[in-house]
Design an enzyme around this catalytic site. Structure first.
Site, PDB file in Angstrom:
ATOM      1  N   VAL A  14       0.843  -1.205   0.000  1.00 30.49           N
ATOM      2  CA  VAL A  14       0.000   0.000   0.000  1.00 30.49           C
ATOM      3  C   VAL A  14       0.877   1.254   0.000  1.00 30.49           C
ATOM      4  O   VAL A  14       0.640   2.211  -0.748  1.00 30.49           O
ATOM      5  CB  VAL A  14      -0.949  -0.019   1.224  1.00 30.49           C
ATOM      6  N   ARG A  45      10.932  -0.729   8.365  1.00 31.03           N
ATOM      7  CA  ARG A  45      11.813  -1.643   9.122  1.00 31.03           C
ATOM      8  C   ARG A  45      12.845  -2.270   8.202  1.00 31.03           C
ATOM      9  O   ARG A  45      13.924  -2.611   8.620  1.00 31.03           O
ATOM     10  CB  ARG A  45      10.983  -2.719   9.813  1.00 31.03           C
ATOM     11  N   ARG A  46      12.466  -2.442   6.939  1.00 31.17           N
ATOM     12  CA  ARG A  46      13.428  -2.991   5.966  1.00 31.17           C
ATOM     13  C   ARG A  46      13.113  -2.406   4.588  1.00 31.17           C
ATOM     14  O   ARG A  46      12.024  -1.860   4.371  1.00 31.17           O
ATOM     15  CB  ARG A  46      13.380  -4.516   5.938  1.00 31.17           C
ATOM     16  N   GLU A 126     -10.372   7.589   4.740  1.00 34.56           N
ATOM     17  CA  GLU A 126     -11.205   7.234   3.581  1.00 34.56           C
ATOM     18  C   GLU A 126     -10.911   5.824   3.064  1.00 34.56           C
ATOM     19  O   GLU A 126     -11.816   5.067   2.721  1.00 34.56           O
ATOM     20  CB  GLU A 126     -10.974   8.241   2.445  1.00 34.56           C
ATOM     21  N   GLY A 183      -4.004 -10.750  -5.385  1.00 33.68           N
ATOM     22  CA  GLY A 183      -3.682  -9.767  -4.353  1.00 33.68           C
ATOM     23  C   GLY A 183      -4.888  -9.106  -3.713  1.00 33.68           C
ATOM     24  O   GLY A 183      -4.777  -8.094  -3.041  1.00 33.68           O
ATOM     25  N   GLU A 186      -6.811 -10.699   2.077  1.00 32.43           N
ATOM     26  CA  GLU A 186      -5.961 -10.286   3.200  1.00 32.43           C
ATOM     27  C   GLU A 186      -4.832 -11.313   3.354  1.00 32.43           C
ATOM     28  O   GLU A 186      -4.980 -12.462   2.920  1.00 32.43           O
ATOM     29  CB  GLU A 186      -6.782 -10.274   4.499  1.00 32.43           C
ATOM     30  N   LYS A 201     -15.527  -3.017   8.347  1.00 38.57           N
ATOM     31  CA  LYS A 201     -15.928  -1.890   7.495  1.00 38.57           C
ATOM     32  C   LYS A 201     -17.337  -1.409   7.840  1.00 38.57           C
ATOM     33  O   LYS A 201     -17.575  -0.208   7.940  1.00 38.57           O
ATOM     34  CB  LYS A 201     -15.827  -2.306   6.025  1.00 38.57           C
TER      35      LYS A 201
HETATM   36  N1  HSE Z   1      -9.159  -8.038   1.475  1.00 41.66           N
HETATM   37  C1  HSE Z   1     -10.026  -6.927   1.276  1.00 41.66           C
HETATM   38  C2  HSE Z   1     -11.099  -7.337   0.269  1.00 41.66           C
HETATM   39  C3  HSE Z   1      -9.352  -5.704   0.737  1.00 41.66           C
HETATM   40  O1  HSE Z   1     -11.043  -8.437  -0.289  1.00 41.66           O
HETATM   41  O2  HSE Z   1     -11.997  -6.548   0.052  1.00 41.66           O
HETATM   42  C4  HSE Z   1      -9.001  -4.671   1.739  1.00 41.66           C
HETATM   43  O3  HSE Z   1      -9.979  -4.433   2.668  1.00 41.66           O
END
Ligand code: HSE
Length: 420
Positions: A14, A45-46, A126, A183, A186, A201
């Protein structure tokens, strides 16, 4: 044009997405946002082999970022407790904070906003819900004159992606693996498929719309892992599809808050948002039903929301975070809510089996809207699909157990139906 000096904490996907977008879209941000964003320091950290931040100062202790001469700390480390400490430290050092971290807001949102207001700085988030698809500032700003009565939607892209694919005949596990590869999911995908991500959320949205506390009291959270491909077949035949819905709703001056799979009418707006997209319906007194849909995950979508917070911060005259609704309401006990239900029952194909099943519903005074015996699965086993009238949630688990305890029944699944 104003210059905003920012420090980024975290240097993963991100954060590097934010870095790249600030560079790639510099001219747009300058002209549309009337803002120049200067990244003064990165707390990492890296190193990240995928992104070279050039001459920007790097500190290895992320807490050092909060001591630098900057206007804003952008918290992108994820997690809950260290993120909370970092955010509170930044606020106490009089830095504004922007974050995409839903878990820290869900668990500590009230404390953080209170601290931000005490210190005269802003806390903006947001991207924490549906990434850059606008919903937080929409609720706070654009809908500020509206009374909101309901917010419902698919807030987890991974779940929507999996269910959309299952609707087309795919199996659960390979589709989850595909979502991980793309991707969307989570790092720990149980957060996605067991409903926790969507619950975080909707908790945040409920706090903005209805003033529920953060963290909220316990509420019903259920994921998609028990949904079978066949459920789609039967749902579609009856004019529905299956979505993972997160819902918060005004109900007799109290608040419903829940996240679970639900049958929704095939011709509804939400039913037709497929794939990884997020979709939200907001019902208000002045606008009626408002629909918002877009990408809810990924580097670029998240960067969009983070930069919108930075622009808002630079252009807003307020020197505190907007307080949420003062009109605080109680959370309703989930067990007191009523739903219509879809039931899938696998039973032995013997005389009287239908009667023994319907007797279980009659015993609890629950009406049946429709009941169909489907094509046999094999010589001995027959699926029975039924839709109930609405009944109170407190009867649900016992009813299911009673059906399962019948000698002639092998398995039972049930899914709530979201009313229109
Ligand atoms: N893993 C979340 C999703 C994305 O699949 O909506 C970030 O909240």
């Amino acid at each position: 044009m104003e210059t905003l000096k920012i420090g980024i904490c975290g240097w993963g996907n991100v954060a590097t997405g934010l870095y790249k977008t600030i560079i790639d879209n510099k001219e747009l941000i300058n002209s549309n946002g009337n803002l120049d964003i200067e990244i003064s320091v990165i707390g990492a950290r890296r190193d990240n082999p995928k992104c070279d931040p050039g001459n920007i100062e790097i500190v290895r202790d992320i807490f050092d970022v909060t001591e630098k001469e900057i206007d804003v700390v952008v918290e992108l480390i994820g997690g809950v407790e260290v993120a909370r400490e970092l955010i509170l430290k930044a606020i106490r050092n009089k830095k504004h904070v922007v974050t995409a971290n839903k878990a820290v807001i869900f668990n500590h949102g009230d404390e953080i906003v209170e601290e931000a207001n005490k210190n005269g700085v802003k806390f903006l988030y947001e991207s924490s819900v549906c990434a850059g698809t606008p919903i937080i500032k929409l609720l706070r700003e654009e809908l500020a004159a509206n009374k909101i009565s309901k917010i419902a939607g698919m807030l987890n892209g991974t779940s929507n992606f999996i269910l959309s694919n299952m609707e087309e005949g795919a199996d659960f596990q390979p589709t989850l693996e595909l979502a991980q590869k793309e991707g969307y999911a989570e790092p720990d995908p149980t957060f996605d498929i067991e409903g926790m991500d969507a619950a975080h959320k909707i908790g945040i949205l409920s706090s903005l719309a209805f003033g529920i506390p953060l963290p909220p009291d316990d509420f019903h959270i259920e994921g998609i892992s028990k949904i079978e491909k066949d459920d789609f077949k039967y749902a579609v035949e009856m004019g529905y599809t299956i979505k993972h819905l997160a819902v918060t709703k005004l109900n007799n001056n109290e608040i419903e808050l829940r996240a679970h799979p639900a049958l929704v009418r095939s011709n509804s707006y939400l039913a037709n948002l497929k794939g990884v997209r997020n979709g939200i319906e907001v019902e208000t007194d002045l606008l009626g039903t408002l629909h918002i849909a877009g990408s809810g995950a990924g580097q670029e979508a998240t960067a969009s929301g983070l930069i919108s917070d930075l622009i808002f911060l630079a252009n807003s005259k307020m020197n505190s975070s907007p307080d949420k609704s003062k009109d605080k309401k109680n959370l309703l006990n989930f067990q007191s809510l009523s739903f219509q239900y879809y039931f899938y029952i696998e039973a032995e194909d013997i005389p009287g089996v239908m009667a023994s099943i319907t007797a279980m519903f009659a015993e609890k005074n629950i009406g049946i809207e429709s009941i169909v015996q489907k094509e046999n699965l094999n010589e001995k086993v027959v699926p029975i699909v039924l839709i109930t009238d609405a009944f109170v949630e407190s009867k649900h688990m016992e009813l299911k157990e009673n059906i399962l305890n019948l000698d002639s029944v092998n398995s039972v699944r049930s899914i709530r139906i979201e009313s229109d």
